[in-house]
Design a protein around this motif. Structure first.
Motif: not given
Length: 171
Positions: A1-6
């Motif tokens: 699952m892709p994550k955000t930078i934060r």
């Protein structure tokens, strides 16, 4: 699952700017955005960023005897050893190349010396041949009044031939 930078920054306990820095330097194929335009980090990109960010942070210490050695210092020592081996190899290659060039220069110097000696020998032989030819031609030339008469007769023949040609020219 892709994550955000934060999310990745919080997980790795680094600043958002650090993750943003590494994210910007990823190839375009590893960068993606969601429907709202938020930068999303794929699993491949996350692995790359983790490798770049996590290595300096793996500063867990281990006890060896009375000394503490960190993983980063071990990695640094390995890197230094590798670099030293490469430098040694490069020096060895350089020395071999220089030795080869020295041999080539010596060989060319010998060839030039041989060529100069051969040229001097050829010049000397030419001088000797010229002297020999002059000596032989001196023996073959008739001497005295007979030679002068022969030269004068041939000059008169040439003059007569020219005058005859000129005389017929007027008719």
């Amino acid at each position: 699952m892709p994550k955000t930078i934060r999310e990745l920054a919080d997980e790795l306990k680094v600043s958002k700017q650090t993750i943003q820095y590494h994210y910007q330097r990823l190839p375009a194929k590893n960068r993606q955005k969601d429907n709202q335009g938020t930068n999303m980090i794929s699993l491949t990109a996350e692995r790359i960023i983790r490798d770049k960010v996590a290595k300096p942070l793996v500063a867990k210490t281990q006890q060896t005897g009375s000394k503490k050695v960190t993983k980063t210092s071990k990695e640094s020592n390995e890197l230094i050893a590798t670099l030293r081996r490469e430098v040694t190899d490069l020096k060895s290659q350089r020395d071999k190349q220089l030795a080869t060039k020295d041999r080539q220069i010596d060989h060319l110097t010998k060839l030039i010396d041989q060529q100069q000696q051969l040229q001097l020998t050829t010049v000397e032989e030419n001088r000797e041949l010229k002297a020999h030819i002059q000596k032989i031609s001196g023996l073959l030339e008739p001497s005295g009044p007979f030679q002068k008469r022969q030269n004068n007769a041939s000059e008169e023949d040439v003059y007569k031939n020219k005058s005859n040609k000129n005389w017929w020219h007027f008719w």
